[in-house]
Design an enzyme around this catalytic site. Structure first.
Site, PDB file in Angstrom:
ATOM      1  N   ASP A  21      44.712  44.762  40.717  1.00 24.33           N
ATOM      2  CA  ASP A  21      44.335  43.941  39.483  1.00 24.33           C
ATOM      3  C   ASP A  21      42.948  44.491  39.156  1.00 24.33           C
ATOM      4  O   ASP A  21      42.088  44.270  40.066  1.00 24.33           O
ATOM      5  CB  ASP A  21      44.739  42.778  39.461  1.00 24.33           C
ATOM      6  CG  ASP A  21      45.057  42.275  37.655  1.00 24.33           C
ATOM      7  OD1 ASP A  21      44.745  43.221  37.136  1.00 24.33           O
ATOM      8  OD2 ASP A  21      45.128  41.028  37.644  1.00 24.33           O
ATOM      9  N   HIS A  38      41.500  52.896  35.402  1.00 24.55           N
ATOM     10  CA  HIS A  38      42.807  53.138  36.185  1.00 24.55           C
ATOM     11  C   HIS A  38      42.759  54.634  36.866  1.00 24.55           C
ATOM     12  O   HIS A  38      43.204  54.676  38.130  1.00 24.55           O
ATOM     13  CB  HIS A  38      44.027  53.494  35.156  1.00 24.55           C
ATOM     14  CG  HIS A  38      44.326  52.577  34.290  1.00 24.55           C
ATOM     15  ND1 HIS A  38      44.741  50.918  34.944  1.00 24.55           N
ATOM     16  CD2 HIS A  38      44.415  52.246  33.038  1.00 24.55           C
ATOM     17  CE1 HIS A  38      44.965  50.171  33.969  1.00 24.55           C
ATOM     18  NE2 HIS A  38      45.015  50.816  32.681  1.00 24.55           N
ATOM     19  N   LEU A 132      53.535  56.561  57.829  1.00 26.01           N
ATOM     20  CA  LEU A 132      53.454  55.170  56.945  1.00 26.01           C
ATOM     21  C   LEU A 132      54.192  55.543  55.870  1.00 26.01           C
ATOM     22  O   LEU A 132      54.479  56.501  55.375  1.00 26.01           O
ATOM     23  CB  LEU A 132      51.969  55.160  56.357  1.00 26.01           C
ATOM     24  CG  LEU A 132      51.763  54.321  55.132  1.00 26.01           C
ATOM     25  CD1 LEU A 132      51.723  52.939  55.637  1.00 26.01           C
ATOM     26  CD2 LEU A 132      50.374  54.558  54.682  1.00 26.01           C
TER      27      LEU A 132
HETATM   28  C1  IPE Z   1      49.829  42.734  37.465  1.00 27.84           C
HETATM   29  O1  IPE Z   1      48.544  42.980  36.742  1.00 27.84           O
HETATM   30  C2  IPE Z   1      50.749  43.906  37.529  1.00 27.84           C
HETATM   31  C3  IPE Z   1      50.374  45.007  38.271  1.00 27.84           C
HETATM   32  C4  IPE Z   1      49.278  45.231  39.186  1.00 27.84           C
HETATM   33  C5  IPE Z   1      51.069  46.248  38.085  1.00 27.84           C
HETATM   34  P1  IPE Z   1      48.567  42.413  35.323  1.00 27.84           P
HETATM   35  O2  IPE Z   1      47.140  42.810  34.964  1.00 27.84           O
HETATM   36  O3  IPE Z   1      49.546  43.014  34.455  1.00 27.84           O
HETATM   37  O4  IPE Z   1      48.890  40.741  35.516  1.00 27.84           O
HETATM   38  P2  IPE Z   1      48.793  39.829  34.598  1.00 27.84           P
HETATM   39  O5  IPE Z   1      49.655  40.017  33.456  1.00 27.84           O
HETATM   40  O6  IPE Z   1      47.283  39.520  34.169  1.00 27.84           O
HETATM   41  O7  IPE Z   1      49.251  38.569  35.414  1.00 27.84           O
HETATM   42  C1  IPE Z   2      45.607  46.637  36.908  1.00 31.72           C
HETATM   43  O1  IPE Z   2      44.513  46.837  36.144  1.00 31.72           O
HETATM   44  C2  IPE Z   2      46.578  48.057  36.508  1.00 31.72           C
HETATM   45  C3  IPE Z   2      47.920  47.899  35.928  1.00 31.72           C
HETATM   46  C4  IPE Z   2      48.387  46.714  35.640  1.00 31.72           C
HETATM   47  C5  IPE Z   2      48.443  48.823  35.563  1.00 31.72           C
HETATM   48  P1  IPE Z   2      44.589  46.044  34.418  1.00 31.72           P
HETATM   49  O2  IPE Z   2      44.643  47.241  33.816  1.00 31.72           O
HETATM   50  O3  IPE Z   2      45.431  45.035  34.869  1.00 31.72           O
HETATM   51  O4  IPE Z   2      43.009  45.358  34.542  1.00 31.72           O
HETATM   52  P2  IPE Z   2      42.441  43.991  33.941  1.00 31.72           P
HETATM   53  O5  IPE Z   2      43.277  43.115  34.567  1.00 31.72           O
HETATM   54  O6  IPE Z   2      42.650  44.086  32.649  1.00 31.72           O
HETATM   55  O7  IPE Z   2      41.070  43.924  34.335  1.00 31.72           O
HETATM   56 MG    MG Z   3      45.212  42.977  34.899  1.00 34.06          MG
END
Ligand code: IPE
Ligand code: IPE
Ligand code: MG
Length: 245
Positions: A21, A38, A132
């Site tokens: 995240d 990303h 792995l």
């Molecule tokens: C959790 O991240 C899902 C993934 C890492 C794929 P999100 O950014 O979607 O989570 P929330 O919605 O903030 O909890």
């Molecule tokens: C995690 O990073 C990747 C996915 C959930 C696909 P985010 O895209 O959720 O990044 P933030 O949480 O908005 O910073």
């Molecule tokens: Mg996120």
């Protein structure tokens, strides 16, 4: 002594699961588009795969796209799917060279056909590798997984393959998408959020949880090893007392 050597003197978790995240915030802080976060996040995935293999972790599960992530703006969803196809395509050779097997969990049928095809090819072409295992969770959520498991259990019961007395923790695990994969011993979440976001709820019943403020694109080998060292210092009691351990 290097962190890698330190880790290898102790017990190395067999399965580490990661909620990646913070890609968006990482990009925003730099005045970049979310997509750049990303893209940089992919480099973290590669670094962690290498780091995990180097200390003999057997399974790493990456939460890459949740059921709830379908609700993001279409442009971001499309960009993520494109990035997935591109990354899997370009990594098959390197996975094979490093004896890494790729597995996918989640509602794969819901993904764009291009992603499904690429995933299929990569999982088939790396199926023989016994180093792995990298498990990628796509269009995954625990509640989807539970619902899917219950549906299949009822179907099999109607067919007479199982009945009430067969229901056990082990049997339920067999109906999860993680069938055959040991439960994670360590769950890591980056970006300073303290939640599970519908990830592996059944499987993390006794996992050690590790939260870090680092955004995913900044989470590399050193940070991964810090998490394992932290894990190695914990006492896992599984309901018992300290004296019984
Ligand atoms: C959790 O991240 C899902 C993934 C890492 C794929 P999100 O950014 O979607 O989570 P929330 O919605 O903030 O909890
Ligand atoms: C995690 O990073 C990747 C996915 C959930 C696909 P985010 O895209 O959720 O990044 P933030 O949480 O908005 O910073
Ligand atoms: Mg996120």
């Amino acid at each position: 002594m290097s962190k890698q050597e330190e880790i290898q003197k102790g017990y190395v978790p067999e399965h580490v699961a990661i909620i990646m995240d913070g890609n968006g915030r990482w990009a925003k802080e730099r005045g970049l588009e979310r997509f750049m976060g990303h893209q940089e996040g992919v480099n973290s995935v590669k670094a962690i795969v290498e780091a995990a293999a180097a200390v003999n972790v057997k399974y790493v599960t990456f939460y890459a796209f949740s059921t709830e992530n379908w609700n993001r703006p279409k442009a971001e969803v499309d960009a993520l799917m494109g990035l997935l196809v591109k990354t899997i395509k370009s990594e098959i050779l390197s996975l094979n060279n490093n004896n890494v097997r790729l597995l996918a969990i989640g509602n794969i049928a819901e993904l764009p056909v291009s992603v499904q095809e690429e995933l299929h090819e990569a999982t088939v072409e790396t199926a023989h590798n016994d180093g792995l295992s990298v498990v990628i969770a796509l269009s995954y959520s625990s509640r989807w997984e539970f619902r899917n498991a219950v549906e299949r259990i009822i179907k099999d019961a109607k067919l007479g393959l199982i009945s009430e007395e067969h229901i056990s923790d082990e049997l339920i695990s067999q109906y999860m998408s993680t069938k055959g994969i040991p439960d994670p011993e360590l769950l890591i979440r980056t970006s300073g959020e303290y939640r599970i976001s519908n990830f592996l709820l059944w499987q993390i019943a006794y996992s050690e949880l590790y939260f870090t403020k680092k955004y995913w694109p900044d989470f590399r080998k050193d940070e991964f090893y810090d998490a394992i060292i932290d894990f190695q210092q914990r006492e896992r009691r599984f309901g018992k007392t300290s004296e019984q351990i």
